[in-house]
Write a protein that holds these residues in place. Sequence first.
Motif, mmCIF file in Angstrom:
data_model
loop_
_atom_site.group_PDB
_atom_site.id
_atom_site.type_symbol
_atom_site.label_atom_id
_atom_site.label_comp_id
_atom_site.label_asym_id
_atom_site.label_seq_id
_atom_site.Cartn_x
_atom_site.Cartn_y
_atom_site.Cartn_z
ATOM 1 N N ALA A 254 0.844 -1.062 -0.160
ATOM 2 C CA ALA A 254 0.424 -0.037 0.057
ATOM 3 C C ALA A 254 1.007 1.218 -0.106
ATOM 4 C CB ALA A 254 -1.060 -0.009 1.323
ATOM 5 N N TRP A 255 0.393 2.691 0.136
ATOM 6 C CA TRP A 255 1.144 3.532 -0.171
ATOM 7 C C TRP A 255 -0.021 3.999 -0.077
ATOM 8 C CZ3 TRP A 255 5.478 4.133 -0.133
ATOM 9 C CH2 TRP A 255 6.221 5.611 -0.825
ATOM 10 N N VAL A 256 0.442 6.024 -0.146
ATOM 11 C CA VAL A 256 -0.123 7.381 0.218
ATOM 12 C C VAL A 256 -1.082 7.536 -1.150
ATOM 13 C CG1 VAL A 256 1.509 8.561 0.110
ATOM 14 C CG2 VAL A 256 -0.048 9.414 1.748
ATOM 15 N N TYR A 257 -2.491 7.664 -0.598
ATOM 16 C CA TYR A 257 -2.906 8.738 -1.444
ATOM 17 C C TYR A 257 -4.801 9.419 -0.679
ATOM 18 C CZ TYR A 257 -5.403 9.308 -6.184
ATOM 19 O OH TYR A 257 -5.963 9.930 -7.859
ATOM 20 N N LYS A 258 -4.696 10.720 -1.361
ATOM 21 C CA LYS A 258 -5.836 10.694 -1.090
ATOM 22 C C LYS A 258 -6.501 11.195 0.441
ATOM 23 C CE LYS A 258 -7.712 12.365 -5.669
ATOM 24 N NZ LYS A 258 -8.481 12.073 -6.351
ATOM 25 N N ASN A 259 -6.722 10.274 0.989
ATOM 26 C CA ASN A 259 -7.652 9.758 1.519
ATOM 27 C C ASN A 259 -7.450 8.593 2.670
ATOM 28 O OD1 ASN A 259 -10.514 8.361 1.669
ATOM 29 N ND2 ASN A 259 -10.471 10.167 0.292
ATOM 30 N N SER A 260 -7.457 8.327 3.854
ATOM 31 C CA SER A 260 -7.503 6.503 4.274
ATOM 32 C C SER A 260 -8.277 5.478 3.801
ATOM 33 C CB SER A 260 -7.699 6.783 5.518
ATOM 34 O OG SER A 260 -8.820 7.268 5.983
ATOM 35 N N THR A 261 -9.002 5.464 3.018
ATOM 36 C CA THR A 261 -10.363 5.274 2.489
ATOM 37 C C THR A 261 -9.777 3.954 1.524
ATOM 38 O OG1 THR A 261 -11.557 6.389 0.503
ATOM 39 C CG2 THR A 261 -12.411 6.327 2.657
ATOM 40 N N TYR A 262 -8.091 4.613 1.029
ATOM 41 C CA TYR A 262 -8.227 4.155 0.021
ATOM 42 C C TYR A 262 -6.799 2.457 0.715
ATOM 43 C CZ TYR A 262 -8.736 6.811 -3.736
ATOM 44 O OH TYR A 262 -10.010 8.388 -4.258
ATOM 45 N N LEU A 263 -6.943 2.394 2.167
ATOM 46 C CA LEU A 263 -5.949 1.942 2.979
ATOM 47 C C LEU A 263 -6.894 0.850 3.357
ATOM 48 C CD1 LEU A 263 -3.110 3.702 5.099
ATOM 49 C CD2 LEU A 263 -3.321 1.922 3.977
ATOM 50 N N THR A 264 -8.310 1.532 3.819
ATOM 51 C CA THR A 264 -9.384 1.323 3.815
ATOM 52 C C THR A 264 -10.293 -0.187 2.877
ATOM 53 O OG1 THR A 264 -10.254 2.328 5.133
ATOM 54 C CG2 THR A 264 -11.888 0.571 4.520
ATOM 55 N N ASP A 265 -9.599 0.222 1.739
ATOM 56 C CA ASP A 265 -10.117 -0.881 0.857
ATOM 57 C C ASP A 265 -9.297 -1.764 0.228
ATOM 58 O OD1 ASP A 265 -12.501 0.722 0.225
ATOM 59 O OD2 ASP A 265 -11.849 1.679 -1.607
ATOM 60 N N PHE A 266 -8.105 -1.341 0.839
ATOM 61 C CA PHE A 266 -6.640 -2.581 0.219
ATOM 62 C C PHE A 266 -6.721 -3.273 1.003
ATOM 63 C CE2 PHE A 266 -2.264 -3.649 1.072
ATOM 64 C CZ PHE A 266 -2.265 -3.734 -0.062
ATOM 65 N N TYR A 267 -6.587 -3.298 2.934
ATOM 66 C CA TYR A 267 -6.368 -4.351 3.464
ATOM 67 C C TYR A 267 -8.326 -5.146 3.320
ATOM 68 C CZ TYR A 267 -3.116 -1.258 5.564
ATOM 69 O OH TYR A 267 -2.164 -0.832 6.620
ATOM 70 N N LYS A 268 -8.909 -4.232 2.651
ATOM 71 C CA LYS A 268 -10.740 -5.433 2.282
ATOM 72 C C LYS A 268 -10.260 -6.505 1.598
ATOM 73 C CE LYS A 268 -15.715 -4.950 2.112
ATOM 74 N NZ LYS A 268 -16.650 -3.791 2.297
ATOM 75 N N ASN A 269 -10.571 -5.535 0.183
ATOM 76 C CA ASN A 269 -10.027 -6.473 -0.920
ATOM 77 C C ASN A 269 -9.015 -7.044 -1.336
ATOM 78 O OD1 ASN A 269 -12.145 -5.567 -0.870
ATOM 79 N ND2 ASN A 269 -12.601 -3.685 -2.054
ATOM 80 N N ASN A 270 -7.608 -6.012 -1.170
ATOM 81 C CA ASN A 270 -6.659 -6.465 -1.651
ATOM 82 C C ASN A 270 -5.836 -8.093 -1.227
ATOM 83 O OD1 ASN A 270 -7.136 -4.431 -3.751
ATOM 84 N ND2 ASN A 270 -4.786 -4.336 -3.723
ATOM 85 N N LEU A 271 -5.809 -7.475 0.574
ATOM 86 C CA LEU A 271 -4.832 -8.482 1.282
ATOM 87 C C LEU A 271 -5.305 -9.446 1.004
ATOM 88 C CD1 LEU A 271 -3.246 -7.112 4.808
ATOM 89 C CD2 LEU A 271 -4.582 -9.009 4.203
ATOM 90 N N PRO A 272 -6.920 -10.071 1.295
ATOM 91 C CA PRO A 272 -7.187 -11.587 1.082
ATOM 92 C C PRO A 272 -6.837 -12.417 0.001
ATOM 93 C CG PRO A 272 -8.644 -9.935 2.125
ATOM 94 C CD PRO A 272 -8.018 -9.256 0.959
ATOM 95 N N LYS A 273 -6.208 -11.442 -0.874
ATOM 96 C CA LYS A 273 -5.831 -11.753 -2.057
ATOM 97 C C LYS A 273 -4.220 -12.535 -2.577
ATOM 98 C CE LYS A 273 -10.065 -10.443 -4.527
ATOM 99 N NZ LYS A 273 -10.807 -9.247 -5.625
ATOM 100 N N LEU A 274 -3.851 -11.756 -2.108
ATOM 101 C CA LEU A 274 -2.091 -11.675 -2.474
ATOM 102 C C LEU A 274 -1.118 -12.664 -1.416
ATOM 103 C CD1 LEU A 274 -2.123 -8.035 -1.683
ATOM 104 C CD2 LEU A 274 -1.873 -9.359 -3.192
ATOM 105 N N SER A 275 -0.261 -13.778 -1.492
ATOM 106 C CA SER A 275 0.961 -14.086 -1.314
ATOM 107 C C SER A 275 1.609 -13.725 0.035
ATOM 108 C CB SER A 275 1.702 -14.523 -1.549
ATOM 109 O OG SER A 275 0.851 -15.704 -2.851
ATOM 110 N N VAL A 276 1.706 -11.763 -0.514
ATOM 111 C CA VAL A 276 2.505 -10.864 0.218
ATOM 112 C C VAL A 276 2.193 -10.017 0.083
ATOM 113 C CG1 VAL A 276 4.777 -9.920 0.756
ATOM 114 C CG2 VAL A 276 4.981 -12.998 0.151
ATOM 115 N N ALA A 277 1.102 -9.308 1.222
ATOM 116 C CA ALA A 277 0.869 -8.158 1.342
ATOM 117 C C ALA A 277 1.925 -7.000 2.378
ATOM 118 C CB ALA A 277 -0.669 -7.921 1.582
ATOM 119 N N MET A 278 1.747 -6.196 2.005
ATOM 120 C CA MET A 278 2.444 -4.733 2.739
ATOM 121 C C MET A 278 1.394 -3.844 2.782
ATOM 122 S SD MET A 278 6.415 -2.892 2.690
ATOM 123 C CE MET A 278 6.886 -4.899 2.989
ATOM 124 N N GLY A 279 1.241 -3.659 4.946
ATOM 125 C CA GLY A 279 0.423 -2.635 4.882
ATOM 126 C C GLY A 279 1.130 -1.145 5.181
#
Length: 411
Positions: A254-279
């Motif tokens: 994950a990176w930094v962009y506009k507001n924290s909803t992008y982080l929330t979406d990453f954790y909800k939608n991307n993280l479960p599908k990735l072998s390695v995920a970094m917040g």
Amino acid sequence: MKKFMTVFIAMIYMVLLTNCSNDGKKPDTLVTENLAPVAVEKTNKTKIYMHYMTWFETNESSPDHKWGYHWTMANKNPNTINANGQRDIASHYYPLIGPYHSGDKEVIENHLLLMKYAGIDGLLIDWYGTYNVNDYAMIKENTEQLIAMLDKVGLEYAIVYEDRFLGNIVQAGLAPTTVSAAKTDFSYLQSNYFKDANYIKINDKPLLLNFGPITLTTPAEWTSALSNLSPKPTFLTLWNESADAGVNASGEYAWVYKNSTYLTDFYKNNLPKLSVAMGSAYPGFNDYYAQGGGGTSIGWTIDHKNGATLDETLALSKTANVNYLQLITWNDFGEGTMFEPTKEFGYSYIEKVKAFAGVQKTGSVFAEISKLYNLRKEKKGDAAIQKKLDTVFGYFVSMQPEKAVQLLKEI
């Protein structure tokens, strides 16, 4: 032989006698202390990494005696000093130690000690490769000055590769294609960095991040660029970009962009599908490009909110239970994302990281670490003082902060 042994024993006796005080005790110089780096004790098992820039240059470090672009952009002059004693730099914020050269040993020492005591496990170093174009060679040299001290402090590191500028290498006639240029850079990484004991490994493979992909945007290009590496690295792209690298990508960060909803979406939608995920976690975003004449403004800001933004992004990573967390960034002053202590925020951001990490048994020593830096500069020509400061450094890295602080008081 007997005569030789007698002389030898006499010599040993004289050495001992010479090194004893009048009360028969050996002086401190004979006491050998173990000052090897010791890991910080912390309760949070998340691996915490700091994104780090090595692109800063001063008029003293530069061969042409000019301040580097990242302090000046197009219209700032750090030789101009205002009424507050601060140099005119291209940033809304001012480093507590003032603008610096990234290859300066004392600067590196200061940064790494602050990070260590904040509970940070390692650095993710922004890297432009091996070619001598623009300031890339300077960045590489500064990176290697940084790497040389990392193991002395007891911190790990990995590389964040910037592929966006590969076209500049080709345009300069230094490589026939962008892929071949990347392949050369990766071979250098394998030969010089990946084998280091303190290079970060995930799943027993060296970690390699890419800030993109931006130039190499097909799986075939990445397959070719990485073809000489063995083992293949644990390769992470920016969030939502792993498809560009295909099977070469092990995950995303994950990176930094506009507001924290992008982080929330990453954790909800991307993280479960990735072998390695970094917040990610960040204190804010406020670029200086328009004011500094370095281009148009990015067009959005994230208010620091007196630390509330950092609290929120750290809390999101905790809720998501990430294994790996990247702090964005130590010192990108041009974008206003710095954790590095500043005149505006003091040590507040690294204090928050320290609390998040659950650092134990260190007390509050950030100000003393800065005192070490100040004394390094003030007493630069005093070899005896510098030797004592070396011992202070040793106490800090070996997790004996009380001894470090006491010795600082005596200097």
